[in-house]
Design a protein around this motif. Structure first.
Motif, PDB file in Angstrom:
ATOM      1  N   ASN A   4       0.837  -1.217   0.000  1.00 43.45           N
ATOM      2  CA  ASN A   4       0.000   0.000   0.000  1.00 43.45           C
ATOM      3  C   ASN A   4       0.863   1.255   0.000  1.00 43.45           C
ATOM      4  O   ASN A   4       0.529   2.246  -0.644  1.00 43.45           O
ATOM      5  CB  ASN A   4      -0.951   0.001   1.201  1.00 43.45           C
ATOM      6  N   TYR A   5       1.983   1.206   0.714  1.00 45.46           N
ATOM      7  CA  TYR A   5       2.898   2.344   0.733  1.00 45.46           C
ATOM      8  C   TYR A   5       3.447   2.623  -0.666  1.00 45.46           C
ATOM      9  O   TYR A   5       3.427   3.755  -1.143  1.00 45.46           O
ATOM     10  CB  TYR A   5       4.055   2.086   1.711  1.00 45.46           C
ATOM     11  N   HIS A   6       3.936   1.591  -1.345  1.00 46.54           N
ATOM     12  CA  HIS A   6       4.530   1.775  -2.672  1.00 46.54           C
ATOM     13  C   HIS A   6       3.500   2.245  -3.697  1.00 46.54           C
ATOM     14  O   HIS A   6       3.851   2.933  -4.653  1.00 46.54           O
ATOM     15  CB  HIS A   6       5.225   0.497  -3.141  1.00 46.54           C
ATOM     16  N   GLN A   7       2.260   1.891  -3.491  1.00 50.77           N
ATOM     17  CA  GLN A   7       1.197   2.334  -4.402  1.00 50.77           C
ATOM     18  C   GLN A   7       0.563   3.643  -3.942  1.00 50.77           C
ATOM     19  O   GLN A   7      -0.336   4.149  -4.605  1.00 50.77           O
ATOM     20  CB  GLN A   7       0.124   1.251  -4.514  1.00 50.77           C
ATOM     21  N   ASP A   8       1.023   4.178  -2.801  1.00 46.81           N
ATOM     22  CA  ASP A   8       0.425   5.364  -2.185  1.00 46.81           C
ATOM     23  C   ASP A   8      -1.094   5.207  -2.118  1.00 46.81           C
ATOM     24  O   ASP A   8      -1.855   6.056  -2.560  1.00 46.81           O
ATOM     25  CB  ASP A   8       0.814   6.636  -2.936  1.00 46.81           C
ATOM     26  N   LYS A   9      -1.504   4.080  -1.576  1.00 49.02           N
ATOM     27  CA  LYS A   9      -2.913   3.689  -1.569  1.00 49.02           C
ATOM     28  C   LYS A   9      -3.370   3.386  -0.142  1.00 49.02           C
ATOM     29  O   LYS A   9      -3.690   2.259   0.192  1.00 49.02           O
ATOM     30  CB  LYS A   9      -3.075   2.459  -2.464  1.00 49.02           C
ATOM     31  N   PHE A  10      -3.369   4.406   0.687  1.00 50.70           N
ATOM     32  CA  PHE A  10      -3.806   4.235   2.064  1.00 50.70           C
ATOM     33  C   PHE A  10      -5.276   4.619   2.182  1.00 50.70           C
ATOM     34  O   PHE A  10      -5.689   5.666   1.704  1.00 50.70           O
ATOM     35  CB  PHE A  10      -2.980   5.111   3.013  1.00 50.70           C
ATOM     36  N   ASP A  11      -6.060   3.751   2.836  1.00 49.14           N
ATOM     37  CA  ASP A  11      -7.463   4.083   3.098  1.00 49.14           C
ATOM     38  C   ASP A  11      -7.601   5.025   4.294  1.00 49.14           C
ATOM     39  O   ASP A  11      -8.541   5.804   4.362  1.00 49.14           O
ATOM     40  CB  ASP A  11      -8.275   2.816   3.373  1.00 49.14           C
ATOM     41  N   PHE A  12      -6.645   4.921   5.231  1.00 47.91           N
ATOM     42  CA  PHE A  12      -6.711   5.726   6.449  1.00 47.91           C
ATOM     43  C   PHE A  12      -5.388   6.444   6.664  1.00 47.91           C
ATOM     44  O   PHE A  12      -4.333   5.890   6.410  1.00 47.91           O
ATOM     45  CB  PHE A  12      -6.979   4.852   7.681  1.00 47.91           C
ATOM     46  N   SER A  13      -5.473   7.663   7.177  1.00 48.03           N
ATOM     47  CA  SER A  13      -4.243   8.362   7.553  1.00 48.03           C
ATOM     48  C   SER A  13      -3.742   7.828   8.890  1.00 48.03           C
ATOM     49  O   SER A  13      -2.546   7.670   9.090  1.00 48.03           O
ATOM     50  CB  SER A  13      -4.464   9.870   7.623  1.00 48.03           C
ATOM     51  N   VAL A  14      -4.662   7.542   9.797  1.00 46.99           N
ATOM     52  CA  VAL A  14      -4.313   6.975  11.092  1.00 46.99           C
ATOM     53  C   VAL A  14      -5.396   5.967  11.472  1.00 46.99           C
ATOM     54  O   VAL A  14      -6.573   6.195  11.201  1.00 46.99           O
ATOM     55  CB  VAL A  14      -4.130   8.067  12.180  1.00 46.99           C
ATOM     56  N   PHE A  15      -4.973   4.850  12.061  1.00 45.89           N
ATOM     57  CA  PHE A  15      -5.897   3.775  12.381  1.00 45.89           C
ATOM     58  C   PHE A  15      -5.722   3.340  13.828  1.00 45.89           C
ATOM     59  O   PHE A  15      -4.606   3.279  14.337  1.00 45.89           O
ATOM     60  CB  PHE A  15      -5.642   2.569  11.467  1.00 45.89           C
ATOM     61  N   ALA A  16      -6.819   3.030  14.471  1.00 44.77           N
ATOM     62  CA  ALA A  16      -6.796   2.448  15.810  1.00 44.77           C
ATOM     63  C   ALA A  16      -8.017   1.562  15.971  1.00 44.77           C
ATOM     64  O   ALA A  16      -9.038   1.766  15.312  1.00 44.77           O
ATOM     65  CB  ALA A  16      -6.802   3.531  16.879  1.00 44.77           C
ATOM     66  N   ARG A  17      -7.891   0.595  16.848  1.00 45.91           N
ATOM     67  CA  ARG A  17      -9.028  -0.256  17.216  1.00 45.91           C
ATOM     68  C   ARG A  17      -9.064  -0.344  18.731  1.00 45.91           C
ATOM     69  O   ARG A  17      -8.152  -0.879  19.340  1.00 45.91           O
ATOM     70  CB  ARG A  17      -8.861  -1.654  16.623  1.00 45.91           C
ATOM     71  N   TRP A  18     -10.084   0.248  19.299  1.00 48.81           N
ATOM     72  CA  TRP A  18     -10.260   0.167  20.748  1.00 48.81           C
ATOM     73  C   TRP A  18     -11.295  -0.917  21.009  1.00 48.81           C
ATOM     74  O   TRP A  18     -12.364  -0.891  20.442  1.00 48.81           O
ATOM     75  CB  TRP A  18     -10.790   1.460  21.353  1.00 48.81           C
ATOM     76  N   GLY A  19     -11.001  -1.813  21.901  1.00 48.39           N
ATOM     77  CA  GLY A  19     -11.934  -2.901  22.169  1.00 48.39           C
ATOM     78  C   GLY A  19     -12.719  -2.760  23.456  1.00 48.39           C
ATOM     79  O   GLY A  19     -13.484  -3.634  23.782  1.00 48.39           O
ATOM     80  N   CYS A  20     -12.543  -1.675  24.185  1.00 50.37           N
ATOM     81  CA  CYS A  20     -13.193  -1.538  25.485  1.00 50.37           C
ATOM     82  C   CYS A  20     -14.215  -0.417  25.461  1.00 50.37           C
ATOM     83  O   CYS A  20     -14.069   0.546  24.724  1.00 50.37           O
ATOM     84  CB  CYS A  20     -12.150  -1.236  26.562  1.00 50.37           C
ATOM     85  N   PRO A  21     -15.225  -0.522  26.299  1.00 47.47           N
ATOM     86  CA  PRO A  21     -16.212   0.554  26.368  1.00 47.47           C
ATOM     87  C   PRO A  21     -15.589   1.842  26.892  1.00 47.47           C
ATOM     88  O   PRO A  21     -14.593   1.806  27.619  1.00 47.47           O
ATOM     89  CB  PRO A  21     -17.271   0.023  27.332  1.00 47.47           C
TER      90      PRO A  21
END
Length: 166
Positions: A4-21
């Protein structure tokens, strides 16, 4: 991730997954949720839909991201930190007193942030992505050396040797 980097094909600028309420215990995660909304294409998966993302989808979403963010809950360490490092993705994280067998260093293995610095630090590394990638590579090397199978075996041996020597 590198594809994805070499294709400059990012869906998100920054990503996180929080699993807690979003309890008071995880207030700092809510702060980063709000700050991330100021960034283009942020992909924060919160507690409401985190369980619907399986591990394969999670890694796929992470690999489609330019950066990831790991903000701990109540512990000194988050498994998300090593998941992100396993991919080699540049990671933003707070220094809240890591407790690792070998030092996991800000500026070398991850990009240190606070709520007050997050947006400015993001903007800097977004413009200087080669520096961010170097940190991501260092994080990946750290993961391989310390959390890959041979690294874990060596650390386990060091711990046992230290116990026996006491």
């Amino acid at each position: 991730f590198m594809e994805n980097y070499h294709q400059d094909k990012f869906d998100f600028s920054v990503f996180a997954r929080w699993g807690c309420p979003p309890t008071q215990l995880y207030k700092h995660r809510r702060t980063y949720n709000q700050l991330s909304k100021q960034l283009p294409r942020s992909g924060i998966i919160s507690h409401t839909n985190a369980k619907s993302v399986n591990i394969t989808e999670y890694f796929d979403l992470m690999c489609k991201s330019k950066f990831a963010i790991a903000i701990r809950g109540s512990g000194k360490f988050s498994h998300r930190e090593m998941e992100i490092c396993s991919v080699g993705l540049p990671m933003f994280a707070e220094d809240r007193g890591q407790r690792m067998w070998r030092p996991f260093l800000a500026g070398k293995h991850y990009i240190e942030i606070t709520p007050d610095t997050f947006i400015d630090v993001f903007n800097y590394y977004d413009k200087h992505y080669d520096e961010a990638l170097e940190i991501g590579r260092n994080g990946h090397d750290y993961f391989m050396q310390n959390h890959g199978q041979s690294g874990l075996q060596l650390i386990f041996k060091e711990i046992i040797d230290k116990i026996i020597a006491s």
